[in-house]
Design a protein around this motif. Structure first.
Motif, short mmCIF file in Angstrom:
data_model
loop_
_atom_site.label_atom_id
_atom_site.label_comp_id
_atom_site.label_asym_id
_atom_site.label_seq_id
_atom_site.Cartn_x
_atom_site.Cartn_y
_atom_site.Cartn_z
N LEU A 170 9.42 2.25 -1.59
CA LEU A 170 8.60 1.34 -0.78
C LEU A 170 9.47 0.29 -0.07
CD1 LEU A 170 5.82 0.47 0.22
CD2 LEU A 170 5.62 -0.93 -1.85
N VAL A 221 4.98 3.64 4.63
CA VAL A 221 4.54 2.57 3.73
C VAL A 221 3.10 2.83 3.29
CG1 VAL A 221 3.95 0.11 3.60
CG2 VAL A 221 6.13 0.82 4.60
N ALA A 223 2.42 3.20 -5.08
CA ALA A 223 3.63 2.37 -5.10
C ALA A 223 3.24 0.92 -5.39
CB ALA A 223 4.36 2.45 -3.76
#
Length: 89
Positions: A60, A72, A80
Motif C-alpha cells: 500500500l 490503492v 490493506a
C-alpha cells in the motif's frame, strides 16, 4: 512470499516481493493476478503486510507513492491496513 531484488526508480536496487514491485510500478493487472493467486485470507493478510528491506514499506505504501489510485483502491478493498507505518513515516 519470496523477495527479489528490483530496481525501483530513485531508490536503487532493493529487496521487495513481487506484489510490492507491481504496486510500485502501478501495474494493476499484475497486482490483480498476484492477489488472485493467493490461497486464502491468511495468505492475503501476509502478502499485504510484507515489507521492503529499505524502509519497511508495504504494498500500500508503494502504490500510494506511485500515485496509482486504482492500485490503492484495490489493496484497500482486499484489506490493506491504512494505518501501517514504515520506518520513514
Amino acid at each position: 512470499m519470496v523477495k527479489l531484488t528490483s530496481q525501483l526508480g530513485a531508490f536503487g536496487t532493493i529487496s521487495v516481493t513481487p506484489l510490492i514491485r507491481a504496486c510500485a510500478k502501478g501495474d494493476l493487472d499484475d497486482v490483480m493476478r498476484l492477489l488472485s493467486a493467493l490461497s486464502d485470507a491468511v495468505a492475503m493478510r501476509k502478502a499485504l503486510a510484507q515489507t521492503d528491506d529499505w524502509a519497511g514499506s508495504t504494498p500500500l505504501h508503494w502504490a500510494a507513492f506511485a500515485g496509482n489510485a486504482r492500485v490503492v483502491a484495490m489493496l484497500l478493498a482486499v484489506g490493506a491496513k491504512v494505518d501501517a507505518r514504515n520506518q520513514r513515516d
